[in-house]
Design an enzyme around this catalytic site. Structure first.
Site, mmCIF file in Angstrom:
data_model
loop_
_atom_site.group_PDB
_atom_site.id
_atom_site.type_symbol
_atom_site.label_atom_id
_atom_site.label_comp_id
_atom_site.label_asym_id
_atom_site.label_seq_id
_atom_site.Cartn_x
_atom_site.Cartn_y
_atom_site.Cartn_z
ATOM 1 N N CYS A 221 -7.347 45.114 -1.787
ATOM 2 C CA CYS A 221 -8.498 45.438 -0.932
ATOM 3 C C CYS A 221 -9.584 44.375 -1.003
ATOM 4 C CB CYS A 221 -9.074 46.801 -1.341
ATOM 5 S SG CYS A 221 -7.866 48.117 -1.205
ATOM 6 N N CYS A 244 -16.560 52.081 -2.838
ATOM 7 C CA CYS A 244 -15.382 52.770 -3.341
ATOM 8 C C CYS A 244 -15.654 54.236 -3.681
ATOM 9 C CB CYS A 244 -14.846 52.056 -4.574
ATOM 10 S SG CYS A 244 -16.093 51.752 -5.814
HETATM 11 FE FE1 SF4 Z 1 -8.085 49.550 -2.966
HETATM 12 FE FE2 SF4 Z 1 -9.612 51.504 -3.967
HETATM 13 FE FE3 SF4 Z 1 -6.953 51.617 -4.242
HETATM 14 FE FE4 SF4 Z 1 -8.364 49.793 -5.601
HETATM 15 S S1 SF4 Z 1 -8.486 51.978 -5.863
HETATM 16 S S2 SF4 Z 1 -6.419 49.471 -4.475
HETATM 17 S S3 SF4 Z 1 -10.017 49.319 -4.133
HETATM 18 S S4 SF4 Z 1 -8.114 51.654 -2.282
#
Ligand code: SF4
Length: 248
Positions: A221, A244
């Site tokens: 991401c 997030c």
């Molecule tokens: Fe992406 Fe959030 Fe999953 Fe990490 S936890 S891979 S930032 S969606």
């Protein structure tokens, strides 16, 4: 700049509240936010650890270790919580390991309930591409809630200049959702302040910044940003998502 000490705040420490209520914490946070605005980060950090003692931790994404370093100087041995999502860049884990090896802090790596493989089995592969909120909840938000159960307050490295969504970040706030106090000792710092601190103290910094990343999270991401672009534009670039869920 007026240096405000914990004593100067006229605040009592939580020793006077063996089981602080949400109302106690909210009132403490409001008073501290007003009194500590404009104070040096070290002063804010000292107030936090003097006030909350062992019921306090620093959280770090290990993009850099500036906040952990500030606390290591004023409160050696402080807990530093790192959310180990299982999807971090190796460069991020290197910063975490360097902090643990070189700073006088207690690094706690908190993992999600499911490994990435277990999550793939239950929700399908690459959930981050289909439902990043769900993925962030399981790999970041829930682990943070679990870690914070041990504390009344925590520190972050949020800064007002990082993005418009963070422009009004106070140095101390009450988080009503979690019923805890959130301390942002470098909220008023600019990127220049961070760079100066890193150079002065030789603080570990994620090597990805040198490769064009403006803000660093999990590898699926995070993308590089262009010069002049909002540093957080490289996070969840395919989605409207900007946070997030840890700081909302
Ligand atoms: Fe992406 Fe959030 Fe999953 Fe990490 S936890 S891979 S930032 S969606």
């Amino acid at each position: 700049m007026t240096v405000v000490t914990a004593a100067g705040l006229g605040l009592v420490t939580l020793g006077a509240f063996p089981s602080p209520s949400s109302a106690d914490l909210e009132s403490l946070a409001l008073d501290a936010a007003a009194a500590l605005e404009g104070a040096p980060a070290e002063e804010i950090a000292k107030w936090a650890t003097d006030t909350f003692g062992a019921r306090f931790c620093v959280t770090s994404s290990m993009a850099d270790a500036v906040v952990a370093h500030v606390f290591s100087r004023v409160s050696p041995g402080v807990d530093v919580v790192f959310l180990d999502t299982g999807l971090h860049f190796p460069e991020t884990l290197k910063v975490r390991d360097t902090v643990a090896a070189t700073m006088n802090v207690n690094v706690r790596s908190i993992r999600p309930r499911m490994t990435v493989g277990q999550q793939d089995g239950e929700y399908g592969p690459r959930l981050f591409n289909r439902s990043p909120d769900e993925c962030c909840y399981m790999r970041k938000v829930e682990p943070l809630e679990r870690a914070l159960a041990d504390y009344d307050a925590w520190a972050t490295g949020l800064r007002r200049d990082e993005s418009p969504t963070r422009a009004n970040t106070p140095v101390v706030a009450f988080d009503p959702k979690r019923g805890k106090v959130k301390v942002n000792p470098i909220a008023a710092w600019t990127q220049r302040d961070v760079d100066d601190y890193v150079a002065r103290w030789d603080v570990p910094v994620n090597e990805l910044f040198k490769l064009g990343y403006g803000s660093i999270g999990c590898w699926p991401c995070t993308r590089r940003t262009k010069p002049g672009e909002d540093p957080r534009a490289g996070r969840w670039a395919m989605f409207e998502k900007t946070e997030c869920g840890l700081h909302v």
